[in-house]
Design an enzyme around this catalytic site. Sequence first.
Site, PDB file in Angstrom:
ATOM      1  N   LYS A 145       5.469  -3.375 -11.548  1.00 32.70           N
ATOM      2  CA  LYS A 145       6.712  -2.678 -11.219  1.00 32.70           C
ATOM      3  C   LYS A 145       7.186  -1.877 -12.425  1.00 32.70           C
ATOM      4  CE  LYS A 145       7.590  -4.407  -7.067  1.00 32.70           C
ATOM      5  NZ  LYS A 145       7.639  -3.543  -5.871  1.00 32.70           N
ATOM      6  N   ASP A 174       4.279   0.726  -9.379  1.00 31.49           N
ATOM      7  CA  ASP A 174       5.280   0.896  -8.315  1.00 31.49           C
ATOM      8  C   ASP A 174       6.661   1.106  -8.913  1.00 31.49           C
ATOM      9  OD1 ASP A 174       6.750   0.943  -6.019  1.00 31.49           O
ATOM     10  OD2 ASP A 174       6.296  -1.115  -5.395  1.00 31.49           O
ATOM     11  N   GLU A 202       2.964   4.443  -6.987  1.00 28.92           N
ATOM     12  CA  GLU A 202       3.647   4.154  -5.714  1.00 28.92           C
ATOM     13  C   GLU A 202       5.111   4.571  -5.762  1.00 28.92           C
ATOM     14  OE1 GLU A 202       2.608   0.291  -4.227  1.00 28.92           O
ATOM     15  OE2 GLU A 202       4.531  -0.002  -3.225  1.00 28.92           O
ATOM     16  N   ASP A 225       5.882   4.484  -0.025  1.00 28.47           N
ATOM     17  CA  ASP A 225       6.242   3.147   0.458  1.00 28.47           C
ATOM     18  C   ASP A 225       7.607   3.217   1.154  1.00 28.47           C
ATOM     19  OD1 ASP A 225       6.678   0.475   0.922  1.00 28.47           O
ATOM     20  OD2 ASP A 225       6.722  -0.150  -1.158  1.00 28.47           O
ATOM     21  N   LYS A 249       3.859  -2.019   5.183  1.00 31.49           N
ATOM     22  CA  LYS A 249       4.260  -3.420   5.221  1.00 31.49           C
ATOM     23  C   LYS A 249       4.467  -3.784   6.676  1.00 31.49           C
ATOM     24  CE  LYS A 249       6.616  -3.521   0.749  1.00 31.49           C
ATOM     25  NZ  LYS A 249       5.829  -2.482   0.090  1.00 31.49           N
TER      26      LYS A 249
HETATM   27  O1  LIG Z   1       2.577  -4.324  -2.393  1.00 28.30           O
HETATM   28  C1  LIG Z   1       2.276  -5.320  -3.069  1.00 28.30           C
HETATM   29  O2  LIG Z   1       1.160  -5.391  -3.631  1.00 28.30           O
HETATM   30  C2  LIG Z   1       3.221  -6.469  -3.284  1.00 28.30           C
HETATM   31  C3  LIG Z   1       4.488  -6.383  -2.500  1.00 28.30           C
HETATM   32  C4  LIG Z   1       5.559  -5.532  -3.085  1.00 28.30           C
HETATM   33  O3  LIG Z   1       5.372  -4.944  -4.128  1.00 28.30           O
HETATM   34  C5  LIG Z   1       6.852  -5.517  -2.427  1.00 28.30           C
HETATM   35  C6  LIG Z   1       7.275  -6.694  -1.844  1.00 28.30           C
HETATM   36  C7  LIG Z   1       8.520  -6.781  -1.247  1.00 28.30           C
HETATM   37  C8  LIG Z   1       9.335  -5.695  -1.233  1.00 28.30           C
HETATM   38  C9  LIG Z   1       8.923  -4.483  -1.795  1.00 28.30           C
HETATM   39  C10 LIG Z   1       7.674  -4.376  -2.371  1.00 28.30           C
HETATM   40  C11 LIG Z   1       7.234  -3.015  -2.846  1.00 28.30           C
HETATM   41  O4  LIG Z   1       6.077  -2.647  -2.712  1.00 28.30           O
HETATM   42  O5  LIG Z   1       8.067  -2.242  -3.268  1.00 28.30           O
HETATM   43 MG   LIG Z   2       6.476  -0.498  -3.221  1.00 30.44          MG
END
Ligand SMILES: O=C(O)CCC(=O)c1ccccc1C(=O)O
Ligand SMILES: [Mg+2]
Length: 325
Positions: A145, A174, A202, A225, A249
Amino acid sequence: MRSNRLNVQFRYYERNFVRPLQTSYGSWAKREGIVVRLRDEANRFGWGEIAPLPWFGTETLEQAIAFLRSLDGEISPAQLWQIPDTLPCCQFALESAFKSLANDREPTPFTLPPDRLAALLPAGERVLSSWQNPWTAGHRTFKWKIGVFTSELEWGWFAQLLGNLPPEGRLRLDANGALTEAACRGWLERCDGAGDRVEFLEQPLAQVAPMQAIAPHFRTPIALDESVTQFKHLQAAVQGGWRGLFVLKPSIAGFPSRLQATIQTRGLDCVFSSVFESFVGQGAALRLAEVGARPGGARALGFGVGSWLDPLPPRWLAGLWNRRS
Ligand SMILES: O=C(O)CCC(=O)c1ccccc1C(=O)O
Ligand SMILES: [Mg+2]
């Protein structure tokens, strides 16, 4: 029971993060969700999970509960398909439960091979001491992150991380939409400079248009995303000619059949990802990932989040039904 109606039961659960998840949105300490169980007239059972993510634009837990209560213990298949797009997690849970009636088997915990899973690493400097355990366990893709600290700090840690991580290790970065356009370019320059070590950046920005303008100038792809969480936004991005990746997701993306149809007819390059749902929702999400995988190599699954949450007790699902709620 009247003809063709399904009995609906549901149970609330909560689960603490071992350590709160830090993203550019803030800190997240507890996952709350609902397991739904359908029973048909043949006394077969089917399970589904509602794991809301309201900061991504889904319904809240309270809205999901209000919807389930409004059913008064029963739903027909026709009613199921009419669940509105404002309740995407309910759409996902009820279609998954409906489809799983055919199995009539209680979902059980499962593990996936680490080399198929992107391991989620903590934000900030802690990343430098957090990749080693998952590496030893067999993970080769890591998600970090960013957009949580200043770019200068994060660029420094990024350079160190690239220096330490063995060459087969690949990174996903991300930003959860938190970067400025200048910072986004700065990251993409550094990613391109790292050869093929960064799989994608991301959701660097909040809006699709500026990402679409920036993407062609760099080799490192951008993955959407937040911009494609809602099904109508996914459609808009596809129709707008987005050429990069899509992080999907399934647990928050509405009816899985509808998502599957779009993935397949459009041939989307997808990364399937977790919202910290339990094995109930994860099983259904992974069934979609299986049929949504493009021929010639699916990307690592974004479900390498197991160590982030307190473990579930043995017979957790049965236990939910033994208590009143
Ligand atoms: O995507 C992944 O590898 C892990 C999951 C993840 O990052 C995530 C999990 C919950 C809420 C938001 C996110 C995201 O991708 O921002
Ligand atoms: Mg994400």
